[in-house]
Scaffold this active site. Structure first.
Site, short mmCIF file in Angstrom:
data_model
loop_
_atom_site.label_atom_id
_atom_site.label_comp_id
_atom_site.label_asym_id
_atom_site.label_seq_id
_atom_site.Cartn_x
_atom_site.Cartn_y
_atom_site.Cartn_z
N TYR A 1 55.21 63.40 21.73
CA TYR A 1 55.09 64.11 20.34
C TYR A 1 54.94 65.39 19.71
O TYR A 1 53.99 66.30 20.69
CB TYR A 1 54.33 63.25 19.08
CG TYR A 1 54.37 64.29 18.19
CD1 TYR A 1 54.98 63.71 17.25
CD2 TYR A 1 52.33 64.69 17.29
CE1 TYR A 1 55.71 64.65 15.88
CE2 TYR A 1 52.90 64.81 15.87
CZ TYR A 1 54.14 65.38 15.40
OH TYR A 1 54.63 65.66 13.50
N ASP B 1 49.90 56.92 22.83
CA ASP B 1 50.44 57.04 21.78
C ASP B 1 51.54 55.91 21.06
O ASP B 1 52.63 55.62 21.97
CB ASP B 1 50.81 58.24 21.32
CG ASP B 1 51.24 58.03 19.84
OD1 ASP B 1 51.11 57.74 19.23
OD2 ASP B 1 51.51 59.77 19.78
N LYS C 1 53.34 55.06 10.34
CA LYS C 1 54.59 55.44 10.18
C LYS C 1 55.51 53.89 10.05
O LYS C 1 54.69 53.06 8.98
CB LYS C 1 55.28 55.80 11.94
CG LYS C 1 54.81 56.90 12.39
CD LYS C 1 55.74 58.39 11.50
CE LYS C 1 55.86 59.68 11.70
NZ LYS C 1 54.40 60.07 12.12
C1 LIG Z 1 54.16 59.73 18.07
C2 LIG Z 1 53.52 60.59 17.26
N1 LIG Z 1 51.71 60.97 17.49
C3 LIG Z 1 51.38 61.00 16.03
C4 LIG Z 1 52.07 61.59 15.30
C5 LIG Z 1 50.84 62.67 14.18
O1 LIG Z 1 50.51 61.63 13.42
P1 LIG Z 1 50.74 62.17 11.24
O2 LIG Z 1 52.20 63.06 11.64
O3 LIG Z 1 50.42 61.21 10.86
O4 LIG Z 1 49.48 63.53 12.21
C6 LIG Z 1 53.49 61.60 14.98
C7 LIG Z 1 53.92 62.41 14.12
O5 LIG Z 1 55.08 62.33 13.85
C8 LIG Z 1 54.26 61.14 16.07
O6 LIG Z 1 55.73 60.94 15.88
#
Ligand SMILES: Cc1ncc(COP(=O)(O)O)c(C=O)c1O
Length: 383
Positions: A104, A176, A201
């Protein structure tokens, strides 16, 4: 109301971590919107001293998510990024991580622009190619940080095999698991050591909360996460904890519909003459289809497809009527986005190109609407 240790996934989604409220019998864990707790005497309290350290709503969510990921304990944070950042505090200056190259964009930004300043080092490899993992490990490597499926290329890494490689070098594996959710894959059961999520999500699922979680399975990780969650303090608030706790109750039925809708839409796009290519792990021509079939329970809600150029993408995106042009994913409503301009804007263009993110690429996070309405929206937007 006691949950049997043998309770199955859907049952645990609804009940794990939750007992009727001891004060009233309320079946739903209340939102304990309080900063502190009254003590009966010096050192005499009910296990709750201060809101950053303990909160019953947050603790219910943490126990619920630990159960869903088959872990020892969970720790909820103010966002997915706060959860990942808290994990990095396990490390010391000079330590090294091997990271999935298509991670990400926000994770890449945190690693490169924040944590590198504090002496951490990161190597990025395509972890779906297992043969690239071992050569990237150095004597300083502490973690292998995996994302599978990746965003937006939807590459799949073999979690069991990658863990075996990492463990031979005393490297722990963080996954993740945001894109899959524990309904689709449970990395700790496959040998990985730590799971993190953006609860924003699929876990929340209703696009009304931002949050993150870390689930651990080793006692030493538990001790550190408990300490740092309180010491650094990036906790998830009670209201957001409650929203995610409500969300996980319906995770299985949401994910079933998500899987079915996404499969139907991927097939529809595959047959559309204006679409140049479609990436979805559920399609037999996806390079990791066989692995996805083995490792995942369904193929998830994310689809990437290419309309050929940024100009076509710019023309198509505003035409959607039902699907909303927005960042994020995993909600009940379908969202579309343009990775190069939106979610991956913080990734340098040459890195985007190396990963395969094109300017004509559009990503869909498929929701749980009626699939025929979604297809009709695509049809009119692409016409
Ligand atoms: C795969 C992944 N990890 C971590 C995150 C970060 O999460 P947050 O937006 O809740 O900080 C996202 C956000 O889109 C994501 O898609």
């Amino acid at each position: 109301m006691k949950l049997k240790p043998t309770a199955r996934f859907s049952t645990r989604c609804i009940h794990a971590g939750q007992e009727p409220d001891p004060a009233t019998g309320a079946i739903i864990t209340p939102i304990y919107q309080t900063s502190t707790y009254v003590q009966e005497g010096l050192g005499q309290h009910k296990g709750f001293e201060y809101g950053r350290t303990q909160n019953p709503t947050r603790m219910a969510l943490e126990a619920n998510l630990a159960s869903l990921e088959s872990g020892l304990a969970g720790f909820a944070f103010a966002s997915g990024m706060a959860a990942i950042d808290a994990l990095l505090t396990r490390l010391e200056s000079g330590d090294h991580l091997v990271v999935s190259d298509n991670t990400y964009g926000g994770t890449f930004r945190l690693f490169e622009r924040v944590r590198r300043k504090f002496g951490l080092d990161f190597s990025y490899v395509d972890t779906s190619r297992l043969e690239l993992i071992e050569p990237a490990i150095t004597p300083k490597t502490k973690y292998l940080f995996l994302e599978t499926p990746t965003n937006p290329m939807l590459r799949v890494t073999d979690l069991a095999a990658a863990s075996e490689i990492a463990h031979q070098h005393n490297v722990r594996v963080i996954v993740d698991n945001t894109f899959a959710s524990p309904y689709i894959q449970r990395p700790l059961e496959l040998g990985c050591d730590i799971v993190t999520h953006s609860t924003t999500k699929f876990l929340n699922g209703h696009s009304d909360s931002v949050g993150g979680v870390v689930v651990v399975k080793h006692q030493d990780d538990l001790e550190w996460m408990k300490f740092v969650q309180n010491a650094a303090g990036a906790i998830l608030g009670p209201m957001d904890s409650w929203l995610v706790l409500r969300g996980t109750k319906t995770l299985p039925i949401r994910m079933e519909r998500t899987n079915a809708n996404a499969t139907a839409i991927a097939e529809y796009l595959k047959g559309h003459k204006k679409v140049q290519s479609v990436i979805y792990p559920g399609l037999p021509d996806h390079p990791h289809h066989a692995l996805a079939k083995k490792q995942m329970h369904g193929f998830g809600g994310l689809i990437s497809f290419d309309v050929g150029s940024i100009d076509v993408a710019r023309a198509v995106l505003p035409r959607f009527k039902l699907m909303a042009l927005a960042e994020s994913l995993g909600g009940v409503e379908t969202l579309i986005s343009h990775p190069a301009v939106m979610t991956h804007a913080s990734v340098p263009p040459e890195r985007r190109a190396a990963i395969g993110i094109t300017e004509g690429m559009i990503r869909i996070s498929v929701g749980i609407e009626d699939v025929d309405d979604l297809k009709e929206d695509l049809e009119q937007a692409l016409a």
